[in-house]
Scaffold this active site. Structure first.
Site, short mmCIF file in Angstrom:
data_model
loop_
_atom_site.label_atom_id
_atom_site.label_comp_id
_atom_site.label_asym_id
_atom_site.label_seq_id
_atom_site.Cartn_x
_atom_site.Cartn_y
_atom_site.Cartn_z
N ASN A 1 57.51 44.51 -32.00
CA ASN A 1 56.41 43.98 -31.20
C ASN A 1 55.73 42.81 -31.90
OD1 ASN A 1 55.48 46.01 -33.07
ND2 ASN A 1 53.52 46.07 -32.01
N GLU B 1 60.86 46.23 -27.19
CA GLU B 1 62.06 46.22 -26.36
C GLU B 1 62.41 44.80 -25.92
OE1 GLU B 1 59.86 50.10 -25.22
OE2 GLU B 1 59.40 48.15 -26.10
#
Length: 295
Positions: A89, A104
């Site tokens: 992140n 992701e």
């Protein structure tokens, strides 16, 4: 970065730490593992495929840049080639939270920019949020994509996103990560702008038609590309600047190393990335020059 890796190695099982250290501490490590490297680690550690991917998550999370939340998330995707790509992140001080990149998204765009045309699975520290489930639903391999969490059974994306809304609901057949070249070219002789056009030609923007790309050059002379990744639900779309910044961080560079930036986008687009690109870069360093071209 090296200290984060060393901390992760100290906490990892000895069999993994011993065999992974020469790979991950190498000067040319690029936050990815080849099929050969991963298979060797499987043999050397005696772990199962799922166990090894979960054990590697702390090394992906080492790339996290989270000055706001201080919540460090790692993700690992496996491309259709069999190679594994790390992601983490990324947050930005001084800009609105919509500029944040989830782990992701980071891992997926990492694999995409390195030439993968689809994914077979993704391994994550924590259950994917709705934002990321929707982002993954745009992928060329969404129907087959598997998700692995620590201490959980592997499941398909659509087990986490039943009755999903996606590109087909808007009459769109193209998908994120599919092989594409949009055919844009420029007579501008600026080398960085040429690279931004290269990224633009790989972008996915079937909803706004704002095909766009970013190129960032650092003090090292290296150039990092980012292509726009649009989403059927709009909000999970990933701007080209963020995609380029992901590549930069995963290469072990720092935002303060950015020397110049270039953004190119289609004049037919219904939106523009110019203002957000300028404001985000200004928050990182107000002295970064930004070149712009509309084709």
């Amino acid at each position: 970065m090296k200290s984060r890796f060393e901390n992760a190695l100290a906490s990892a099982p000895e069999s993994l730490s011993r065999h992974l250290a020469p790979i991950i501490l190498a000067a040319d490590f690029d936050a990815s593992l080849s099929t050969v490297q991963f298979d060797e680690l499987l043999k050397q550690t005696g772990m199962t495929d799922n166990q090894l991917r979960v054990a590697l998550l702390p090394f992906a999370a080492a790339y996290s840049y989270a000055p706001i939340s201080e919540f460090y998330v790692g993700a690992i995707v496996r491309g259709l080639s069999g190679a594994l790509y790390f992601g983490a992140n990324m947050e930005f001080d001084g800009v609105q939270l919509g500029q944040t990149v989830h782990a992701e998204q980071s891992a997926i765009s990492h694999a995409w920019m390195k030439g993968e045309q689809g994914l077979s699975d993704i391994t994550i520290n924590f259950s994917p949020c709705g934002h990321c489930r929707q982002f993954m639903n745009e992928l060329s391999s969404a129907k087959e994509l598997k998700i692995q969490l620590p201490e959980r059974e592997e499941k398909k994306l659509h087990d986490y996103l039943p009755d999903s809304f996606g590109p087909s609901d808007l009459g769109i057949e193209s998908a994120l990560m599919s092989q594409v070249h949009h055919g844009f070219a420029t007579e501008d002789d600026d080398a960085l702008m040429q690279r931004a056009v290269e990224a633009m030609n790989r972008s996915h923007a079937p909803y706004t038609h704002n095909l766009s790309g970013v190129a960032l050059q650092t003090e090292s002379g290296r150039v990092y590309l980012g292509a726009y990744a649009e989403n059927a639900a709009f909000n999970p779309s990933l701007p080209p600047l963020q995609v380029a910044l992901i590549q930069l961080l995963l290469a072990g560079e720092r935002f303060e190393n950015i020397q110049s930036a270039a953004l190119v986008e289609s004049h037919k687009g219904k939106i523009s990335h110019l203002a957000c690109t300028q404001s985000t870069l200004e928050a990182l360093n107000p002295d970064i020059p930004v070149s712009y071209l509309s084709l």
